[in-house]
Motif scaffolding. Structure first.
Motif, PDB file in Angstrom:
ATOM      1  N   ARG A  45     -19.234  74.536   7.560  1.00 41.68           N
ATOM      2  CA  ARG A  45     -20.314  74.233   7.854  1.00 41.68           C
ATOM      3  C   ARG A  45     -21.138  74.224   6.664  1.00 41.68           C
ATOM      4  O   ARG A  45     -22.188  73.607   5.962  1.00 41.68           O
ATOM      5  CB  ARG A  45     -20.997  74.744   8.842  1.00 41.68           C
ATOM      6  N   LYS A  46     -20.965  75.473   5.608  1.00 44.09           N
ATOM      7  CA  LYS A  46     -21.326  75.733   4.172  1.00 44.09           C
ATOM      8  C   LYS A  46     -20.977  74.298   3.888  1.00 44.09           C
ATOM      9  O   LYS A  46     -21.744  73.663   2.587  1.00 44.09           O
ATOM     10  CB  LYS A  46     -21.680  76.928   3.897  1.00 44.09           C
ATOM     11  N   THR A  47     -19.814  73.951   3.814  1.00 49.64           N
ATOM     12  CA  THR A  47     -18.979  72.806   2.700  1.00 49.64           C
ATOM     13  C   THR A  47     -20.094  71.402   3.331  1.00 49.64           C
ATOM     14  O   THR A  47     -19.572  70.549   2.519  1.00 49.64           O
ATOM     15  CB  THR A  47     -17.564  72.899   2.126  1.00 49.64           C
ATOM     16  N   PHE A  48     -19.506  71.237   4.398  1.00 44.93           N
ATOM     17  CA  PHE A  48     -20.434  70.247   5.209  1.00 44.93           C
ATOM     18  C   PHE A  48     -21.578  69.299   4.319  1.00 44.93           C
ATOM     19  O   PHE A  48     -21.539  68.289   4.045  1.00 44.93           O
ATOM     20  CB  PHE A  48     -19.858  69.866   6.521  1.00 44.93           C
ATOM     21  N   TYR A  49     -22.142  70.934   4.392  1.00 46.43           N
ATOM     22  CA  TYR A  49     -24.003  70.672   3.473  1.00 46.43           C
ATOM     23  C   TYR A  49     -23.724  70.436   2.293  1.00 46.43           C
ATOM     24  O   TYR A  49     -24.910  69.341   1.899  1.00 46.43           O
ATOM     25  CB  TYR A  49     -24.748  71.506   3.971  1.00 46.43           C
ATOM     26  N   CYS A  50     -22.632  70.822   1.321  1.00 51.66           N
ATOM     27  CA  CYS A  50     -23.083  70.916  -0.176  1.00 51.66           C
ATOM     28  C   CYS A  50     -22.834  68.927  -0.311  1.00 51.66           C
ATOM     29  O   CYS A  50     -22.883  68.931  -1.007  1.00 51.66           O
ATOM     30  CB  CYS A  50     -21.286  71.412  -0.300  1.00 51.66           C
ATOM     31  N   HIS A  51     -21.510  68.407   1.040  1.00 49.61           N
ATOM     32  CA  HIS A  51     -21.825  67.136   0.551  1.00 49.61           C
ATOM     33  C   HIS A  51     -22.755  65.934   1.070  1.00 49.61           C
ATOM     34  O   HIS A  51     -22.849  65.080   0.928  1.00 49.61           O
ATOM     35  CB  HIS A  51     -20.519  66.485   0.789  1.00 49.61           C
ATOM     36  N   TYR A  52     -23.433  66.728   2.891  1.00 54.10           N
ATOM     37  CA  TYR A  52     -23.759  66.024   3.723  1.00 54.10           C
ATOM     38  C   TYR A  52     -25.247  66.303   3.975  1.00 54.10           C
ATOM     39  O   TYR A  52     -24.873  67.660   4.493  1.00 54.10           O
ATOM     40  CB  TYR A  52     -23.166  64.894   4.402  1.00 54.10           C
ATOM     41  N   GLU A  53     -26.399  65.600   4.503  1.00 56.38           N
ATOM     42  CA  GLU A  53     -27.228  66.110   4.821  1.00 56.38           C
ATOM     43  C   GLU A  53     -27.359  66.572   6.500  1.00 56.38           C
ATOM     44  O   GLU A  53     -27.898  67.173   7.410  1.00 56.38           O
ATOM     45  CB  GLU A  53     -28.323  65.603   4.266  1.00 56.38           C
ATOM     46  N   SER A  54     -26.248  65.097   7.125  1.00 61.71           N
ATOM     47  CA  SER A  54     -26.609  65.090   8.644  1.00 61.71           C
ATOM     48  C   SER A  54     -25.158  64.029   8.505  1.00 61.71           C
ATOM     49  O   SER A  54     -24.524  63.627   7.817  1.00 61.71           O
ATOM     50  CB  SER A  54     -27.723  64.645   9.071  1.00 61.71           C
ATOM     51  N   LYS A  55     -24.628  64.014   9.624  1.00 66.22           N
ATOM     52  CA  LYS A  55     -23.381  63.446  10.129  1.00 66.22           C
ATOM     53  C   LYS A  55     -24.208  61.905   9.224  1.00 66.22           C
ATOM     54  O   LYS A  55     -23.284  61.187  10.225  1.00 66.22           O
ATOM     55  CB  LYS A  55     -23.388  63.348  11.807  1.00 66.22           C
ATOM     56  N   ALA A  56     -25.131  61.459  10.135  1.00 59.09           N
ATOM     57  CA  ALA A  56     -26.114  60.215  10.346  1.00 59.09           C
ATOM     58  C   ALA A  56     -26.136  59.495   8.963  1.00 59.09           C
ATOM     59  O   ALA A  56     -24.865  58.726   8.366  1.00 59.09           O
ATOM     60  CB  ALA A  56     -27.533  59.703  10.234  1.00 59.09           C
ATOM     61  N   VAL A  57     -26.019  60.879   7.429  1.00 63.01           N
ATOM     62  CA  VAL A  57     -26.386  60.330   6.049  1.00 63.01           C
ATOM     63  C   VAL A  57     -24.535  60.425   5.789  1.00 63.01           C
ATOM     64  O   VAL A  57     -23.870  59.195   5.429  1.00 63.01           O
ATOM     65  CB  VAL A  57     -26.372  61.393   5.651  1.00 63.01           C
ATOM     66  N   LEU A  58     -23.423  60.676   6.699  1.00 62.54           N
ATOM     67  CA  LEU A  58     -22.039  60.786   6.215  1.00 62.54           C
ATOM     68  C   LEU A  58     -21.266  59.284   7.102  1.00 62.54           C
ATOM     69  O   LEU A  58     -21.289  58.910   6.500  1.00 62.54           O
ATOM     70  CB  LEU A  58     -21.328  62.122   7.081  1.00 62.54           C
ATOM     71  N   PHE A  59     -22.210  58.756   8.409  1.00 67.17           N
ATOM     72  CA  PHE A  59     -21.623  57.542   8.677  1.00 67.17           C
ATOM     73  C   PHE A  59     -22.621  56.556   7.995  1.00 67.17           C
ATOM     74  O   PHE A  59     -21.599  55.200   7.573  1.00 67.17           O
ATOM     75  CB  PHE A  59     -22.977  57.723  10.315  1.00 67.17           C
ATOM     76  N   ASP A  60     -23.467  56.518   7.113  1.00 68.47           N
ATOM     77  CA  ASP A  60     -24.155  55.685   6.161  1.00 68.47           C
ATOM     78  C   ASP A  60     -22.879  55.392   4.793  1.00 68.47           C
ATOM     79  O   ASP A  60     -22.465  54.452   4.507  1.00 68.47           O
ATOM     80  CB  ASP A  60     -25.387  55.632   5.555  1.00 68.47           C
TER      81      ASP A  60
END
Length: 199
Positions: A45-60
């Protein structure tokens, strides 16, 4: 600060996006957690948050990437609408958009079927208005009938095109050329006179 050009970053983001799209297809956007995405992408999860603040930001970001793909290879400066509103050049531009949809058909199906598809639809409509439809009016100001509000006209044509895309990606009967012709026929039936042209 994360270096976005780093190959490891590029690879991680691709894994995250691929996992996210797969999960949307199987579970639906609302049912996905960050933990699900990380597990599917085989990261923590830490790696995910290195790139995106949330799944909404990822979706955008995926929506933005999708819009970029949709509008690839359009040659707006080559369009010439002096002779006819629904010209061969315009048909070619519409086919280019549909070809870009074809190349990413699965992604478009998933995004349009998700609960967040409204924003994608609106962004595509705005792009169409800015890049193609508004250009038609601007190229032919003398032929545009002012009694029809420009916003209504551009919104209506964009909406028809979105209906065509959503219908077309869920069937395999019509070619890109066929779908482009269908769109132009639908639009020309209702809007040709609005631009001052006669059939």
């Amino acid at each position: 600060m994360v270096n976005q050009a780093d190959l490891r970053v590029v690879r991680s983001k691709k894994m995250i996006k691929d996992a996210f799209v797969d999960l949307i297809e199987k579970e639906g956007y609302e049912n996905i957690t960050i933990k699900d995405i990380a597990k599917r992408a085989m990261i923590n999860r830490k790696t995910f948050y290195c790139h995106y603040e949330s799944k909404a930001v990822l979706f955008d970001e995926i929506v933005k990437d999708t819009l970029d793909l949709l509008m690839q290879n359009l040659q707006y400066e080559k369009l010439d609408f002096d002779d006819a509103l629904f010209s061969i050049d315009l048909q070619r531009e519409i086919q280019t958009i549909l070809h870009n949809v074809t190349e990413n058909r699965r992604l478009f199906r998933i995004l349009f079927s998700s609960s967040s598809s409204y924003e994608l639809t609106m962004q595509i409509e705005r792009l169409l208005q800015t890049k193609i439809i508004y250009k038609l009016i601007k190229a032919n100001p003398a032929k545009y009938l002012s009694e029809i509000p420009r916003e209504l006209l551009t919104s209506s044509v964009s909406s028809v095109f979105m209906i065509i895309i959503k219908w077309w990606i869920n069937q395999d009967v019509y070619s890109e050329e066929d779908a482009a012709k269908i769109f132009l026929k639908l639009v020309s039936t209702g809007f040709t006179k609005s631009f001052g042209f006669t059939n």
